[in-house]
Structure formats: structure tokens, C-alpha cells
Design a protein around this motif. Structure first.
Motif, PDB file in Angstrom:
ATOM      1  N   TYR A   1      37.891  -0.716  13.309  1.00 53.34           N
ATOM      2  CA  TYR A   1      37.849  -1.554  12.109  1.00 53.34           C
ATOM      3  C   TYR A   1      38.314  -0.814  10.862  1.00 53.34           C
ATOM      4  CZ  TYR A   1      34.737  -3.869  15.445  1.00 53.34           C
ATOM      5  OH  TYR A   1      34.193  -4.400  16.571  1.00 53.34           O
ATOM      6  N   PHE A   2      37.358  -0.347  10.053  1.00 53.61           N
ATOM      7  CA  PHE A   2      37.653   0.350   8.801  1.00 53.61           C
ATOM      8  C   PHE A   2      36.419   1.178   8.470  1.00 53.61           C
ATOM      9  CE2 PHE A   2      36.694  -4.203   8.216  1.00 53.61           C
ATOM     10  CZ  PHE A   2      35.382  -4.098   7.802  1.00 53.61           C
ATOM     11  N   PRO A   3      36.530   2.139   7.555  1.00 54.98           N
ATOM     12  CA  PRO A   3      35.338   2.924   7.235  1.00 54.98           C
ATOM     13  C   PRO A   3      34.325   2.074   6.477  1.00 54.98           C
ATOM     14  CG  PRO A   3      37.173   3.546   5.811  1.00 54.98           C
ATOM     15  CD  PRO A   3      37.702   2.527   6.771  1.00 54.98           C
TER      16      PRO A   3
ATOM     17  N   GLY B   1      29.197  -9.540  -2.848  1.00 56.17           N
ATOM     18  CA  GLY B   1      28.720  -9.039  -1.563  1.00 56.17           C
ATOM     19  C   GLY B   1      29.852  -8.544  -0.675  1.00 56.17           C
ATOM     20  N   SER B   2      31.014  -9.141  -0.802  1.00 56.00           N
ATOM     21  CA  SER B   2      32.128  -8.754   0.056  1.00 56.00           C
ATOM     22  C   SER B   2      33.440  -9.153  -0.607  1.00 56.00           C
ATOM     23  CB  SER B   2      32.016  -9.456   1.411  1.00 56.00           C
ATOM     24  OG  SER B   2      32.181 -10.842   1.235  1.00 56.00           O
ATOM     25  N   ALA B   3      34.525  -8.544  -0.131  1.00 49.51           N
ATOM     26  CA  ALA B   3      35.848  -8.868  -0.674  1.00 49.51           C
ATOM     27  C   ALA B   3      36.189 -10.322  -0.397  1.00 49.51           C
ATOM     28  CB  ALA B   3      36.892  -7.941  -0.065  1.00 49.51           C
ATOM     29  N   SER B   4      35.699 -10.840   0.733  1.00 51.59           N
ATOM     30  CA  SER B   4      35.984 -12.237   1.067  1.00 51.59           C
ATOM     31  C   SER B   4      35.367 -13.168   0.019  1.00 51.59           C
ATOM     32  CB  SER B   4      35.409 -12.576   2.447  1.00 51.59           C
ATOM     33  OG  SER B   4      35.624 -11.531   3.352  1.00 51.59           O
ATOM     34  N   GLU B   5      34.144 -12.844  -0.420  1.00 46.00           N
ATOM     35  CA  GLU B   5      33.501 -13.630  -1.471  1.00 46.00           C
ATOM     36  C   GLU B   5      34.298 -13.547  -2.763  1.00 46.00           C
ATOM     37  OE1 GLU B   5      29.376 -12.086  -0.533  1.00 46.00           O
ATOM     38  OE2 GLU B   5      29.007 -13.257  -2.338  1.00 46.00           O
TER      39      GLU B   5
ATOM     40  N   PHE C   1      38.042  -4.347  -5.220  1.00 50.73           N
ATOM     41  CA  PHE C   1      38.050  -3.402  -4.099  1.00 50.73           C
ATOM     42  C   PHE C   1      36.622  -3.080  -3.690  1.00 50.73           C
ATOM     43  CE2 PHE C   1      37.507   0.036  -7.208  1.00 50.73           C
ATOM     44  CZ  PHE C   1      36.879   1.040  -6.496  1.00 50.73           C
ATOM     45  N   ASN C   2      36.491  -2.444  -2.525  1.00 48.07           N
ATOM     46  CA  ASN C   2      35.171  -2.248  -1.926  1.00 48.07           C
ATOM     47  C   ASN C   2      34.696  -0.800  -1.999  1.00 48.07           C
ATOM     48  OD1 ASN C   2      35.058  -4.915  -1.183  1.00 48.07           O
ATOM     49  ND2 ASN C   2      35.368  -4.574   1.003  1.00 48.07           N
ATOM     50  N   PRO C   3      33.891  -0.451  -2.983  1.00 41.75           N
ATOM     51  CA  PRO C   3      33.253   0.873  -2.920  1.00 41.75           C
ATOM     52  C   PRO C   3      32.443   1.020  -1.630  1.00 41.75           C
ATOM     53  CG  PRO C   3      32.993  -0.056  -5.108  1.00 41.75           C
ATOM     54  CD  PRO C   3      33.579  -1.138  -4.239  1.00 41.75           C
ATOM     55  N   HIS C   4      32.065  -0.118  -1.018  1.00 38.46           N
ATOM     56  CA  HIS C   4      31.281  -0.021   0.231  1.00 38.46           C
ATOM     57  C   HIS C   4      32.162   0.319   1.428  1.00 38.46           C
ATOM     58  CE1 HIS C   4      31.594  -4.692   0.876  1.00 38.46           C
ATOM     59  NE2 HIS C   4      32.381  -4.108   1.742  1.00 38.46           N
ATOM     60  N   LYS C   5      33.454   0.514   1.190  1.00 43.24           N
ATOM     61  CA  LYS C   5      34.266   0.991   2.302  1.00 43.24           C
ATOM     62  C   LYS C   5      34.493   2.495   2.215  1.00 43.24           C
ATOM     63  CE  LYS C   5      36.701  -2.904   4.244  1.00 43.24           C
ATOM     64  NZ  LYS C   5      37.754  -3.900   4.020  1.00 43.24           N
ATOM     65  N   TRP C   6      34.980   2.945   1.067  1.00 36.87           N
ATOM     66  CA  TRP C   6      35.487   4.330   1.061  1.00 36.87           C
ATOM     67  C   TRP C   6      34.944   5.137  -0.131  1.00 36.87           C
ATOM     68  CZ3 TRP C   6      41.441   5.703   0.752  1.00 36.87           C
ATOM     69  CH2 TRP C   6      41.648   6.967   1.309  1.00 36.87           C
TER      70      TRP C   6
ATOM     71  N   ALA D   1      47.785 -11.298  -2.786  1.00 37.71           N
ATOM     72  CA  ALA D   1      48.428 -10.005  -3.111  1.00 37.71           C
ATOM     73  C   ALA D   1      47.487  -8.875  -2.695  1.00 37.71           C
ATOM     74  CB  ALA D   1      48.723  -9.926  -4.595  1.00 37.71           C
ATOM     75  N   THR D   2      47.953  -8.010  -1.836  1.00 41.27           N
ATOM     76  CA  THR D   2      47.068  -7.016  -1.234  1.00 41.27           C
ATOM     77  C   THR D   2      47.608  -5.602  -1.397  1.00 41.27           C
ATOM     78  OG1 THR D   2      46.469  -8.676   0.436  1.00 41.27           O
ATOM     79  CG2 THR D   2      45.854  -6.401   0.905  1.00 41.27           C
ATOM     80  N   LEU D   3      46.722  -4.711  -1.782  1.00 40.46           N
ATOM     81  CA  LEU D   3      47.068  -3.286  -1.816  1.00 40.46           C
ATOM     82  C   LEU D   3      46.321  -2.637  -0.655  1.00 40.46           C
ATOM     83  CD1 LEU D   3      46.933  -2.535  -5.656  1.00 40.46           C
ATOM     84  CD2 LEU D   3      48.873  -3.212  -4.232  1.00 40.46           C
ATOM     85  N   GLY D   4      47.012  -2.444   0.437  1.00 42.04           N
ATOM     86  CA  GLY D   4      46.377  -1.862   1.610  1.00 42.04           C
ATOM     87  C   GLY D   4      45.825  -2.932   2.520  1.00 42.04           C
ATOM     88  N   THR D   5      46.687  -3.603   3.308  1.00 39.97           N
ATOM     89  CA  THR D   5      46.199  -4.653   4.206  1.00 39.97           C
ATOM     90  C   THR D   5      45.356  -4.034   5.325  1.00 39.97           C
ATOM     91  OG1 THR D   5      48.197  -4.485   5.542  1.00 39.97           O
ATOM     92  CG2 THR D   5      48.190  -6.127   3.781  1.00 39.97           C
ATOM     93  N   THR D   6      44.471  -4.844   5.911  1.00 40.69           N
ATOM     94  CA  THR D   6      43.559  -4.325   6.935  1.00 40.69           C
ATOM     95  C   THR D   6      44.293  -3.824   8.192  1.00 40.69           C
ATOM     96  OG1 THR D   6      42.046  -6.003   6.107  1.00 40.69           O
ATOM     97  CG2 THR D   6      41.334  -4.780   8.034  1.00 40.69           C
ATOM     98  N   PRO D   7      45.245  -4.588   8.729  1.00 37.86           N
ATOM     99  CA  PRO D   7      45.856  -4.107   9.984  1.00 37.86           C
ATOM    100  C   PRO D   7      46.641  -2.805   9.825  1.00 37.86           C
ATOM    101  CG  PRO D   7      46.348  -6.428   9.628  1.00 37.86           C
ATOM    102  CD  PRO D   7      45.755  -5.914   8.363  1.00 37.86           C
TER     103      PRO D   7
ATOM    104  N   ILE E   1      44.258  -9.726  -6.796  1.00 40.33           N
ATOM    105  CA  ILE E   1      44.672  -8.592  -5.960  1.00 40.33           C
ATOM    106  C   ILE E   1      43.492  -8.114  -5.142  1.00 40.33           C
ATOM    107  CG2 ILE E   1      45.548  -6.230  -5.944  1.00 40.33           C
ATOM    108  CD1 ILE E   1      46.831  -6.837  -8.653  1.00 40.33           C
ATOM    109  N   ASP E   2      43.710  -8.017  -3.839  1.00 41.87           N
ATOM    110  CA  ASP E   2      42.695  -7.513  -2.923  1.00 41.87           C
ATOM    111  C   ASP E   2      43.086  -6.090  -2.514  1.00 41.87           C
ATOM    112  OD1 ASP E   2      41.013  -6.927  -0.826  1.00 41.87           O
ATOM    113  OD2 ASP E   2      41.720  -8.537   0.491  1.00 41.87           O
ATOM    114  N   ALA E   3      42.268  -5.140  -2.922  1.00 46.86           N
ATOM    115  CA  ALA E   3      42.511  -3.740  -2.521  1.00 46.86           C
ATOM    116  C   ALA E   3      41.262  -3.221  -1.816  1.00 46.86           C
ATOM    117  CB  ALA E   3      42.841  -2.881  -3.742  1.00 46.86           C
ATOM    118  N   ALA E   4      40.649  -4.108  -1.000  1.00 50.97           N
ATOM    119  CA  ALA E   4      39.316  -3.848  -0.454  1.00 50.97           C
ATOM    120  C   ALA E   4      39.167  -2.427   0.083  1.00 50.97           C
ATOM    121  CB  ALA E   4      38.986  -4.861   0.636  1.00 50.97           C
ATOM    122  N   TYR E   5      40.081  -2.061   0.964  1.00 51.96           N
ATOM    123  CA  TYR E   5      39.935  -0.773   1.631  1.00 51.96           C
ATOM    124  C   TYR E   5      40.568   0.361   0.819  1.00 51.96           C
ATOM    125  CZ  TYR E   5      41.241   2.694   5.251  1.00 51.96           C
ATOM    126  OH  TYR E   5      41.485   3.823   5.965  1.00 51.96           O
ATOM    127  N   ALA E   6      41.848   0.195   0.449  1.00 47.51           N
ATOM    128  CA  ALA E   6      42.593   1.305  -0.153  1.00 47.51           C
ATOM    129  C   ALA E   6      42.187   1.599  -1.595  1.00 47.51           C
ATOM    130  CB  ALA E   6      44.090   1.009  -0.082  1.00 47.51           C
TER     131      ALA E   6
END
Ligand SMILES: *Cc1c(COP(=O)(O)O)cnc(C)c1O
Length: 395
Positions: A79-81, A146-150, A251-256, A193-199, A222-227
């Protein structure tokens, strides 16, 4: 459980978690269970009589652990970190202890105000344009979702409302339903618009997309959830160029960024775009304060009403790592290590490489040179480099 027992059990639980981390490497990363494994192990319904903590904890090891996928095992590469750090864990304990629900400023002023300030801190860490920060009287600001999806859903709904109102003001004869049926959301097969797609961590070209969105009055999220966490390092910040055209960014501090789930940071340039879309004021939630630069009611920035005191874990992590500590965590390596790796590769004489400098980084170049190279040679080289790198890291 009274406070005396809580003191004792709390310490035991901390020990249990510390042991878990110390011995995590020995646990099998992916469980051996089949779907439905758990039901036969526990009773069909909740116990009528209370049970003791010791019995519950014993069952954690017996029933839960065999079915856990260990996301924090060093052998987990799926998945992802997902972030984990002790300061964040402790802050979550405190958040649970306070147990406040910060849907409005008055519902718990510290819960709201710390969140606004933490999102400003984090915005500054990644050098977001000033417009996204709340400051003392800014029009923008950040919120923890709670999440990038939200975050994506919230901004999509805000964009919809904003567009409907604009079109309606230009064409008063149109109803909301008329307009709604004509709205279009533009997305690629990776969505917005995504900075760092999941796949595959691909990056959209914000500097091309942004001006078109601005010219055509299209909300850009802009979704930069992971990167996104990487932007705290100045050498990666250029990848965020173009964010100045966006209406919202997430973006998600809960990822990285070492802040345990859930902590998805979202900023908007105009907080009124959110509050106009979500504002709902039943009598029991009304009080003397109005939404202003100083009083934020975060219930208007999100889907749920309730919200936990999540900014505590950002505060603990940012203070106890410092920006430098967080940057070091993202970089995970150094020029010196790369130089040492190149030296050991070339001294072993099995393959030959030369280095280069890219933006002050010492980089090992792997060029495919000979007419006779086959994939077996590249696989041999990769295996050899991996072995030497492992030796170096274990030394
Ligand atoms: C992980 C990820 C998401 C989903 O994140 P959640 O916070 O779990 O909703 C969305 N977009 C990208 C690019 C991601 O990497």
C-alpha cells in the motif's frame, strides 16, 4: 476501572506497546488466517457480567494479534507508509483523556485554536503561499480532515456550491436543479490534480493546469496525500510549484510525517467557500460568536459534526522532532552514504559506475552502455548493489 487501576493498567499498556515495537521484526508481517477466523474465537454476544482487564489483554494476544497485518514491521512494503511515532501516540492518549468534541470554537477553544496554528506551522514548513494561511486575519486557513478522501469530497461539495451560486447570480431565472444537471468535474483516471499518485507517484503539471482552471473559473483541488510530506525539504519544494493557482490543497501527515492516523491536512484560500457550503446553525449550536478571523467553527469545514483533538499529535511531533528532525526522516540517507556505496561498488570490481551531482546530491549513475547487455546483467548488478548497500547500512 477507577483511577488507581487506570494508573496501573495504563503503564502496563504502554509496556505492551513498547514490547510490541521492540519485537515487531520477529512477528510475521502478514497473518496466516482465513476470512472468518475471528468469530469462532469469541462469544456470540457481549458478556452480561464485567470481565477483568487481564483477561481482555490476554485475548488481544490470543485473538487479535494472529489476525493483524503489521503495517509498522520493517518487512511491510504494501500500500503506502502510515505514520507512527511515540510523541504522536502519547498525544493521542491525551486527546482520548480530554475527550472533547471540538465542533465549534466554544466547544473547546484550545482544540480549535491549536489546530488553526498547527496548520499554519505546517503550511509554513512546506512554504505554502500566504493566502492559504489563517494568520491573524487571513481569509484562508487549514483544517484536519480524517482522510484525503474526505478532503476531496469536502472540496468537491464546496466547489459545487460556489459554482451554483455564481451561475445563479448571473442567471437568476435558473434553479439550482437546472444548474446542478449541467455541472462537470474534470478528472483523470487518478482523479483530481495529484502530486504523487498512489499507484506510481506520478505528478500532474500544476503550472499548465492551474492557469486554465483560474481562467475558466474552475475550482482546482490538489491531492498530495502521500508525497506532500516531502515538500518540507527545500530540495523537493519545487514539485509543489503551481499550488498558487489552487483553491484547495491537501496532504497526509498521517502517511509520511510521523503523525499517526488520522491526520489529513487541508488548506483553502477562502474559508468562506467552505463555510458557505456547509454552514448549518440549529439553535442548540448557536452562541454569541460569529465565524471570523479569530473564531473558527470547524464543523462548517467538514462532513461530520464531531471532531477529536487531533492537533495535539501534530504539536507533539513538530516540537519533539523539530523541522530538522522531520527533514532528516524524509531524506533517510546522506551524500556520504552514497559516496561510501559507490566506493565499495567500484572496489569490488564486479561492475563499474561513476557518480554525478544533481542539485547538490551525490547520485550514482547507472547507464546501460554495452551493445551486449542483457537483462541478466542488469539483474546481477542490481543484486550486487543491493548486497553492498545492505552491508553498508548494517555496518
Ligand atoms: C493514500 C492516498 C489517498 C487516500 O488517502 P486517505 O487519507 O486514506 O483517504 C488519496 N490520494 C493519494 C494520492 C494517496 O496516496
Amino acid at each position: 476501572m477507577d483511577t488507581t487501576e487506570f494508573r496501573k493498567r495504563g503503564k502496563e499498556m504502554v509496556d505492551y506497546i513498547a514490547d510490541y515495537f521492540e519485537q515487531l521484526e520477529e512477528r510475521q508481517v502478514y497473518p496466516d488466517v482465513e476470512p472468518g477466523y475471528l468469530r469462532p474465537l469469541i462469544p456470540d454476544s457481549a458478556p452480561q457480567e464485567p470481565e477483568g482487564f487481564e483477561d481482555v489483554l490476554k485475548d488481544v494476544e490470543r485473538i487479535i494479534m494472529p489476525g493483524v497485518t503489521h503495517w509498522h514491521s520493517p518487512y511491510f512494503f504494501a500500500y503506502f507508509p502510515t505514520a507512527s511515532s511515540f510523541p504522536a501516540l502519547l498525544a493521542d492518549v491525551l486527546s482520548g483523556g480530554l475527550g472533547c468534541i471540538g465542533f465549534s470554537w466554544a466547544a473547546s477553544p484550545a482544540c480549535t485554536e491549536l489546530e488553526t496554528v498547527m496548520l499554519d506551522w505546517l503550511g509554513k514548513m512546506i512554504n505554502l503561499p500566504e493566502e492559504f494561511l489563517a494568520g491573524k486575519d487571513g481569509e484562508g486557513g487549514g483544517v484536519i480532515q480524517g482522510s484525503a478522501s474526505e478532503a476531496t469530497l469536502v472540496t468537491l461539495l464546496a466547489a459545487r456550491t460556489k459554482t451554483i451560486r455564481r451561475v445563479q447570480s448571473e442567471n437568476p431565472e435558473l434553479t439550482e436543479a437546472d444548474i446542478m444537471s449541467k455541472l462537470v468535474a474534470y478528472a483523470s483516471d487518478q482523479f483530481c490534480a495529484t502530486l504523487g499518485t498512489t499507484p506510481c507517484c506520478s505528478f500532474d503539471r500544476l503550472l499548465e493546469l492551474g492557469p486554465i482552471c483560474n481562467k475558466e473559473n474552475i475550482w482546482m483541488h490538489i491531492d498530495a496525500a502521500y508525497a506532500g510530506s516531502a515538500f518540507i525539504c527545500p530540495e523537493f519544494r519545487h514539485l509543489l510549484n503551481g499550488v498558487e493557482f489552487a483553491d484547495s490543497f491537501n496532504f497526509n501527515p498521517h502517511k509520511w510525517l510521523l503523525v499517526n492516523f488520522d491526520c489529513s491536512a487541508m488548506w483553502v484560500k477562502k474559508r468562506s467557500d467552505l463555510t458557505n457550503a456547509f454552514k448549518l446553525d440549529p439553535l442548540y449550536l448557536q452562541h454569541c460568536h460569529q465565524e471570523s478571523g479569530l473564531v473558527t467553527d470547524y464543523r462548517h469545514w467538514q462532513i461530520p459534526l464531531g471532531r477529536r483533538f487531533r492537533s495535539l499529535k501534530m504539536w507533539f511531533v513538530f516540537r519533539m522532532y523539530g523541522v530538522k528532525g522531520l527533514q532528516e526522516y524524509i531524506r533517510k540517507g546522506s551524500n556520504e552514504l552514497n559516496e561510501a556505496l559507490l566506493k565499495s561498488i567500484n572496489e569490488a570490481r564486479k561492475i563499474h559506475l561513476v557518480p554525478c551531482h544533481l542539485r547538490e546530491k551525490f547520485v550514482l549513475r547507472f547507464a546501460i552502455c554495452s551493445r551486449t547487455v542483457e537483462s541478466v546483467h542488469i539483474q546481477f548488478a542490481w543484486k550486487h548493489i543491493s548486497e553492498l548497500a545492505t552491508e553498508l547500512l548494517n555496518a
